[in-house]
Design an enzyme around this catalytic site. Structure first.
Site, PDB file in Angstrom:
ATOM      1  N   GLU A 156       0.778  -1.231   0.000  1.00  0.00           N
ATOM      2  CA  GLU A 156       0.000   0.000   0.000  1.00  0.00           C
ATOM      3  C   GLU A 156       0.816   1.290   0.000  1.00  0.00           C
ATOM      4  OE1 GLU A 156      -2.938   0.027   3.092  1.00  0.00           O
ATOM      5  OE2 GLU A 156      -3.978  -1.706   2.282  1.00  0.00           O
ATOM      6  N   GLU A 364      -5.628  -8.604   1.038  1.00  0.00           N
ATOM      7  CA  GLU A 364      -6.229  -8.308   2.348  1.00  0.00           C
ATOM      8  C   GLU A 364      -7.710  -8.053   2.149  1.00  0.00           C
ATOM      9  OE1 GLU A 364      -4.598  -4.995   4.651  1.00  0.00           O
ATOM     10  OE2 GLU A 364      -2.564  -5.659   4.171  1.00  0.00           O
TER      11      GLU A 364
HETATM   12  C1  FCB Z   1      -4.388  -1.927   5.606  1.00  0.00           C
HETATM   13  C2  FCB Z   1      -2.977  -2.257   6.006  1.00  0.00           C
HETATM   14  C3  FCB Z   1      -2.847  -3.197   7.142  1.00  0.00           C
HETATM   15  C4  FCB Z   1      -3.971  -3.174   8.131  1.00  0.00           C
HETATM   16  C5  FCB Z   1      -5.303  -3.086   7.437  1.00  0.00           C
HETATM   17  C6  FCB Z   1      -6.476  -3.058   8.380  1.00  0.00           C
HETATM   18  O1  FCB Z   1      -4.417  -0.616   5.140  1.00  0.00           O
HETATM   19  O2  FCB Z   1      -2.281  -2.828   4.933  1.00  0.00           O
HETATM   20  O3  FCB Z   1      -1.592  -2.989   7.702  1.00  0.00           O
HETATM   21  O4  FCB Z   1      -3.819  -2.206   9.102  1.00  0.00           O
HETATM   22  O5  FCB Z   1      -5.324  -1.979   6.619  1.00  0.00           O
END
Ligand code: FCB
Length: 458
Positions: A156, A364
């Protein structure tokens, strides 16, 4: 589906703890949180000592892949680039444990924990950090490339630079468009430099990047909104995805920035390198979409939820003069004020696949909740519902022909959640921080295990 990767994801700073063990250097987050007396990750989930148990639980939970990041401050001791053998030994143990349990390691080279010795020297505003990163990435490939087949350069970069330099809620806590542009540029250059090291080393496997993916939706169908949405698309998504996948920083974004920022750090030889070293796949972290309206008035701001914490996904953002983010009314929200919008995941995958034609991993996806973990088993039916609807969205995109290769729940167990501390829980396994960091699977852990088993029969 036999080859599909079903896993879960962590980040070194958020789970490891052991902040002053194993000869680890200080990271920018240690410095920032200690100096400001904020809740920190000194201990976190103590994964540094309990990774064996944690990985075994992934295995017992039916998962076949683990996405984790390597802590740069554990691997490289100082600005001279000296390697810390104890750090290398630690990740060797983590990787070997994964392999012992038939878990495919999926490694993030940088998930935000920059060594403080680099931050003190300007961090991602300093070109030298790109060189230091390329060296660090090369060390990772040399040490672990015989066993790791899936790599990503950055987690990110967009979220990191927006938070650190535009909104200012993460270290170094600035609000400056120029710095946002400079740091984004250097991170994307560094990403291409790592891809170059990877290709030149002739390693097996693939290398990608992980993006905080928020598909952009316009609030209505006026021309003004379409223009604002295009700015937002560039700033939120294309800046990372076009640069990593096509080797091009979007030209219309550059044209917009040209009058407002100094772009002289963008050297022709850098742009050549970015063009030549593109990624093999895209990792998308999906929490919610972003709804955009034309800019009316005001400054860049941070939206917080009713408990004063930062909402995930709905955070931010007004870019003065270009666009503003609006809250989709009539939508459902989590208790942390994140919109719940699974359709955005399916639509987002479609858009990314149609545009780039590169394999996609959902690196994620998850929901942050307030939870009482003193009970025997946390009944997290909201998480089950959230994951179920989002996994369906992924499967729909896959059935339509998009090349999606894996799904990673954020997170396998409760973690330290940056500025939201340990209060915001994402784990499939509860960690009782008040009771010896005991691990207790939540209901969702078993639900995920059964869902995977069902899928693997097909
Ligand atoms: C994302 C991040 C991760 C975590 C999630 C909830 O932005 O990659 O580190 O905090 O959010």
């Amino acid at each position: 589906m036999k080859d599909f990767l079903w896993g879960s994801a962590t980040a070194s700073y958020q789970c490891e703890g052991g902040w002053n063990e194993g000869n680890r250097a200080i990271s920018m987050w240690d410095r920032y949180l200690h100096d400001n007396h904020l809740e920190n990750g000194d201990v976190a989930s103590d994964h540094y000592h309990r990774f064996e148990e944690d990985i075994r639980m992934m295995k017992e939970g039916g998962q076949n892949s683990y996405r984790f990041s390597i802590a740069w401050p554990r691997i490289i001791k100082n600005a001279e680039g000296e390697v810390n053998q104890e750090g290398v030994d630690f990740y060797n143990r983590v990787i070997d444990t994964c392999l012992k349990y038939d878990i495919e390691p999926f490694v993030t080279i940088f998930h935000w924990d920059l060594p403080d010795y680099l931050e003190q020297n300007g961090g991602w505003l300093n070109r030298q950090t790109t060189e230091a990163y390329a060296h660090y990435a090369k060390v990772c490939f040399e040490k672990f490339g015989d066993r790791v087949r899936l790599w990503t350069t950055f987690n990110e970069p967009r979220y990191y630079t927006f938070s650190g330099y535009l909104i200012g809620n993460y270290p170094p806590g600035h609000q400056d468009l120029q710095e946002t542009v400079t740091s984004s540029y250097y991170m994307m250059l560094a990403s291409a430099m790592a891809v170059k090291e990877f290709r030149n080393g002739g390693y097996q496997g693939q290398i990608g990047i992980v993006h905080s993916f928020s598909p952009i939706y316009g609030v209505d169908s006026t021309v003004e909104t379409a223009i604002a949405a295009r700015y937002a698309e560039n700033f939120y998504n294309n800046w990372i995805l076009d640069t990593a996948a096509l080797g091009e920083i979007p030209g219309d974004l550059l044209a917009e920035l040209y009058g407002r920022c100094d772009l002289s750090m963008m050297k022709p030889e850098d742009l050549e390198l970015i063009k030549s070293y593109t990624v093999d796949f895209l990792g998308l972290n999906y929490y919610a979409r972003v709804m955009i309206a034309p800019y009316t008035t005001g400054e860049t701001t941070l939206i917080v939820n009713n408990k004063g914490k930062q909402a995930k996904g709905t955070s931010q953002t007004i870019i003065k003069g270009w666009f503003e983010q609006v809250r989709p009314e009539s939508s459902q929200y989590t208790e942390w004020d994140t919109e719940i919008f699974p359709e955005g995941l399916c639509e987002g995958i479609r858009r990314v696949w149609n545009k780039y034609r590169l394999p996609v991993y959902i690196t994620e996806n998850g929901i942050g909740l307030y939870e009482d973990v003193t009970v025997e088993q946390v009944d997290d039916r909201q998480r089950i519902e959230f994951m179920d609807s989002h996994i369906h969205a992924v499967m729909q995109a896959k059935e339509e022909g998009c090349d999606v290769r894996g799904y990673y729940a954020w997170s396998p167990f409760d973690l330290y959640s940056w500025k939201n501390g340990t209060e915001k829980r994402y784990g499939l396994v509860a960690i009782d921080y008040e009771d010896g960091l005991k691990r207790k699977p939540k209901k969702s852990y078993y639900w995920y295990r059964d869902m995977i088993a069902q899928d693997q029969k097909n």
